[in-house]
Design an enzyme around this catalytic site. Structure first.
Site, PDB file in Angstrom:
ATOM      1  CE  LYS A 169      -1.545   3.088   2.502  1.00 36.17           C
ATOM      2  NZ  LYS A 169      -1.658   4.233   1.583  1.00 36.17           N
ATOM      3  N   GLY A 200      -4.602   3.274  -2.013  1.00 34.37           N
ATOM      4  CA  GLY A 200      -5.730   3.493  -1.121  1.00 34.37           C
ATOM      5  C   GLY A 200      -5.323   4.329   0.063  1.00 34.37           C
ATOM      6  CB  VAL A 205      -5.670   0.152   1.587  1.00 34.55           C
ATOM      7  CG1 VAL A 205      -4.736  -0.975   1.154  1.00 34.55           C
ATOM      8  CG2 VAL A 205      -6.759   0.363   0.535  1.00 34.55           C
ATOM      9  CD  GLU A 244      13.361   1.386   9.420  1.00 31.77           C
ATOM     10  OE1 GLU A 244      13.782   2.317  10.138  1.00 31.77           O
ATOM     11  OE2 GLU A 244      13.942   0.297   9.307  1.00 31.77           O
ATOM     12  CB  CYS A 278      12.999   9.769   8.335  1.00 28.79           C
ATOM     13  SG  CYS A 278      13.916   8.681   7.230  1.00 28.79           S
ATOM     14  CD  GLU A 378      10.032  13.589  11.215  1.00 27.15           C
ATOM     15  OE1 GLU A 378       8.864  13.169  11.311  1.00 27.15           O
ATOM     16  OE2 GLU A 378      10.960  12.903  10.781  1.00 27.15           O
TER      17      GLU A 378
HETATM   18  P1  NAD Z   1       2.236   8.931   7.263  1.00 24.51           P
HETATM   19  O1  NAD Z   1       2.600   8.199   8.498  1.00 24.51           O
HETATM   20  O2  NAD Z   1       1.149   9.911   7.305  1.00 24.51           O
HETATM   21  O3  NAD Z   1       1.843   7.903   6.104  1.00 24.51           O
HETATM   22  C1  NAD Z   1       2.667   6.824   5.747  1.00 24.51           C
HETATM   23  C2  NAD Z   1       1.822   5.730   5.126  1.00 24.51           C
HETATM   24  O4  NAD Z   1       0.934   5.212   6.124  1.00 24.51           O
HETATM   25  C3  NAD Z   1       0.923   6.214   3.981  1.00 24.51           C
HETATM   26  O5  NAD Z   1       0.890   5.218   2.981  1.00 24.51           O
HETATM   27  C4  NAD Z   1      -0.431   6.360   4.655  1.00 24.51           C
HETATM   28  O6  NAD Z   1      -1.513   6.242   3.753  1.00 24.51           O
HETATM   29  C5  NAD Z   1      -0.397   5.197   5.635  1.00 24.51           C
HETATM   30  N1  NAD Z   1      -1.315   5.309   6.761  1.00 24.51           N
HETATM   31  C6  NAD Z   1      -1.876   6.439   7.281  1.00 24.51           C
HETATM   32  N2  NAD Z   1      -2.700   6.122   8.287  1.00 24.51           N
HETATM   33  C7  NAD Z   1      -2.682   4.777   8.430  1.00 24.51           C
HETATM   34  C8  NAD Z   1      -3.313   3.853   9.307  1.00 24.51           C
HETATM   35  N3  NAD Z   1      -4.158   4.257  10.255  1.00 24.51           N
HETATM   36  N4  NAD Z   1      -3.036   2.535   9.180  1.00 24.51           N
HETATM   37  C9  NAD Z   1      -2.171   2.104   8.241  1.00 24.51           C
HETATM   38  N5  NAD Z   1      -1.543   2.925   7.367  1.00 24.51           N
HETATM   39  C10 NAD Z   1      -1.783   4.256   7.459  1.00 24.51           C
HETATM   40  O7  NAD Z   1       3.613   9.560   6.781  1.00 24.51           O
HETATM   41  P2  NAD Z   1       3.875  10.488   5.527  1.00 24.51           P
HETATM   42  O8  NAD Z   1       3.309  11.834   5.846  1.00 24.51           O
HETATM   43  O9  NAD Z   1       3.456   9.799   4.283  1.00 24.51           O
HETATM   44  O10 NAD Z   1       5.476  10.537   5.548  1.00 24.51           O
HETATM   45  C11 NAD Z   1       6.216  11.401   6.359  1.00 24.51           C
HETATM   46  C12 NAD Z   1       6.671  10.713   7.635  1.00 24.51           C
HETATM   47  O11 NAD Z   1       7.403   9.533   7.328  1.00 24.51           O
HETATM   48  C13 NAD Z   1       7.634  11.545   8.453  1.00 24.51           C
HETATM   49  O12 NAD Z   1       7.241  11.556   9.807  1.00 24.51           O
HETATM   50  C14 NAD Z   1       8.972  10.851   8.319  1.00 24.51           C
HETATM   51  O13 NAD Z   1       9.846  11.005   9.382  1.00 24.51           O
HETATM   52  C15 NAD Z   1       8.589   9.443   8.113  1.00 24.51           C
HETATM   53  N6  NAD Z   1       9.630   8.731   7.374  1.00 24.51           N
HETATM   54  C16 NAD Z   1      10.421   7.822   8.021  1.00 24.51           C
HETATM   55  C17 NAD Z   1      11.447   7.188   7.352  1.00 24.51           C
HETATM   56  C18 NAD Z   1      12.334   6.164   8.041  1.00 24.51           C
HETATM   57  O14 NAD Z   1      12.938   5.359   7.356  1.00 24.51           O
HETATM   58  N7  NAD Z   1      12.435   6.169   9.341  1.00 24.51           N
HETATM   59  C19 NAD Z   1      11.668   7.451   6.015  1.00 24.51           C
HETATM   60  C20 NAD Z   1      10.850   8.374   5.382  1.00 24.51           C
HETATM   61  C21 NAD Z   1       9.825   8.998   6.074  1.00 24.51           C
END
Ligand code: NAD
Length: 471
Positions: A169, A200, A205, A244, A278, A378
């Protein structure tokens, strides 16, 4: 206008049962570029069923067969690199050099796992027993928007290497990039159902993957808040999880460091991926008695940073991914000013002439105190917080004064001294006088930066379960 109307289940592009449409736009202009039809719970369950059925055979493949698949996946993605780069510029706003490097890294992750398999023992001995490292089952892969192809490819490569099957996803905001990747992966001709891709929403999803009993593991990259929700949701079925998450990485400049090198590197560490990384080194810890030199160097370095059209090869910072992300970063810049930090360069608003897109002014604050929001949270944009210390001991304590622990940076003329400091930092990875990456070494966070490790043998073992046979 692009219309992405299919998802990928059981080796075929199919129309989803879900009907919700989600707008895709170009963050450089905020013009709509297309729409994606999102899958729903029913689509997710169909994808899980396909992956479950494929697992029966895929789990019995040999390392050699899986190495062959990994090579084919690499070759297939490589043939679409130019398209992937173009999509990541248009849909994500990645500066072209960054888009190229991250797309190549995505393709290469299949080769890295091919290399890992060359020397990996799935059958071992412990005591007088045989230990068989067995694939976990169907893995749910959930990825963010800030390096779409890279996260999908690395997690999928690990699953394939382990003999697991997958339901992916991706971020709904990366559908154009995902579509190109899905077409490329399809050309590799893997058995149907080994991987499935369902566009999704996270709460639809992603949530179904998290709760479904036929998903053995979730590998998630994204925010700490969603990571915690996944950990809670996965507990009911005791899924394995690799998370992560976010970071607030410290960058310690020791008093013997060559500032002419260390400070430009520190600015790059903070501004990489337009600040949406990140691992960004967002807290710059400098000796109090070298503060004035540091401030002057930070200012001149940032003055030379080029913000603008991501298609221009001289651009280092493109737009942020969305208006929401732009607003979030503006709130943090405002908070830094209100909390009394010294605005060294940058500030609120768009850079002149770039009002149409989600461009922010590359910003640095000095005089940042440990309890300020810009020191603790962050930001996920190009905002650097400079803090001062008087002793090495204090620098280490300040670096570790965070709920995160993903990455840390140390600059020093003495590698021995830098290593001594590194050994006391609470971080999954410490970079000494470098910004380089090692795809064979474990990557992941201490504390609230996550659970588990990715890459190399450590990453592979997180997709395997040891089974002991005693005769
Ligand atoms: P996010 O957590 O909002 O979304 C990440 C993914 O999770 C998306 O595909 C989203 O649709 C899905 N998601 C959202 N709610 C969910 C739920 N309730 N259940 C399951 N899946 C769900 O993050 P973002 O805004 O897309 O990305 C930015 C964040 O990602 C930042 O906080 C950053 O630090 C982190 N990040 C971490 C790393 C790492 O390797 N540690 C790398 C890149 C980004």
């Amino acid at each position: 206008m692009k219309q992405i109307t299919t998802i990928y289940i059981n080796g075929q592009f199919v129309r989803p049962h879900g009907t919700e449409r989600f707008d895709l736009f170009n963050p450089t202009t905020n013009q709509t570029i297309g729409q994606v039809v999102l899958g729903d719970e029913e689509d997710t369950r169909a994808a899980i069923a396909a992956a479950k059925s494929a697992f029966e055979t895929f789990a019995t493949t040999t390392s050699e067969q899986r190495m062959e698949y990994l090579q084919r996946l690499h070759d297939a993605v490589t043939t679409r690199l130019d398209d992937l780069i173009a999509a990541s510029i248009e849909e994500y706003g990645a500066p072209v050099q960054r888009a190229r490097a991250s797309s190549e890294m995505a393709a290469d992750s299949f080769l890295h796992y091919k290399t890992v398999l060359q020397d990996f023992d799935f059958i071992r001995t412990a005591g007088h027993s045989k230990v068989s490292m067995e694939p976990l089952g169907v893995v749910g892969i959930i990825t963010p928007w800030n390096a779409n192809a890279g996260f999908i490819c690395n997690k999928l490569a690990t699953a394939i290497a382990a003999g697991c099957t997958a339901v992916i996803k991706p971020s709904e905001m990366s559908a154009t990039q995902t579509q190109i990747l899905a077409e490329a992966l399809h050309e590799a001709g893997l058995p149907a159902g080994v991987y499935n891709i369902v566009n999704g929403r996270g709460d639809v999803v992603g949530a179904e993957l998290t709760r479904h009993p036929d998903i053995a593991k979730i590998s998630f990259t994204g925010s700490t808040a969603v990571g915690k929700a996944i950990a809670r949701g996965a507990a009911d079925t005791l899924k394995r999880i690799t998370l992560e998450l976010g970071g607030k990485s410290p960058n310690i400049i020791l008093d013997d460091a060559d500032l002419a090198k260390a400070i430009p590197m520190a600015v790059s560490a903070c501004f990489m991926n337009s600040g949406q990384a990140c691992i960004a080194g967002t807290r710059l810890l400098v000796p109090q008695d070298r503060l004035e030199e540091v401030k002057a160097l930070v200012k001149t370095t940032i003055e030379k940073v080029s913000v603008g059209d991501p298609k221009d090869p001289t651009t280092t910072i493109g737009p942020l991914v969305s208006p929401k992300q732009y607003d979030r970063v503006q709130q943090y810049i405002k908070a830094g000013i209100e909390e009394g930090a010294e605005l060294l360069i940058g500030g609120e608003g768009h850079p002149a002439g770039l009002e149409a897109g989600n461009f922010v002014r590359p910003t640095a604050f000095a005089g940042v105190k440990g309890d300020m929001k810009i020191a603790r949270e962050e930001i996920f944009g190009p905002v650097l917080s400079i803090m001062t210390y008087t002793t090495e001991e204090q620098a280490i304590a300040m670096a570790n004064d965070t709920v995160y622990g993903l990455q840390a940076y140390v600059s020093s003329a003495s590698t021995e001294r830098a290593n001594r400091v590194a050994s006391r930092l609470v971080a999954g990875r410490v970079l000494i006088n470098t910004l380089s990456h090692d795809p064979m070494a474990p990557f992941g966070g201490f504390r609230q930066s996550g659970i588990g490790r990715e890459y190399g043998t450590f990453g592979l073992e997180a997709y395997l379960e040891p089974k002991t046979i005693i005769e």
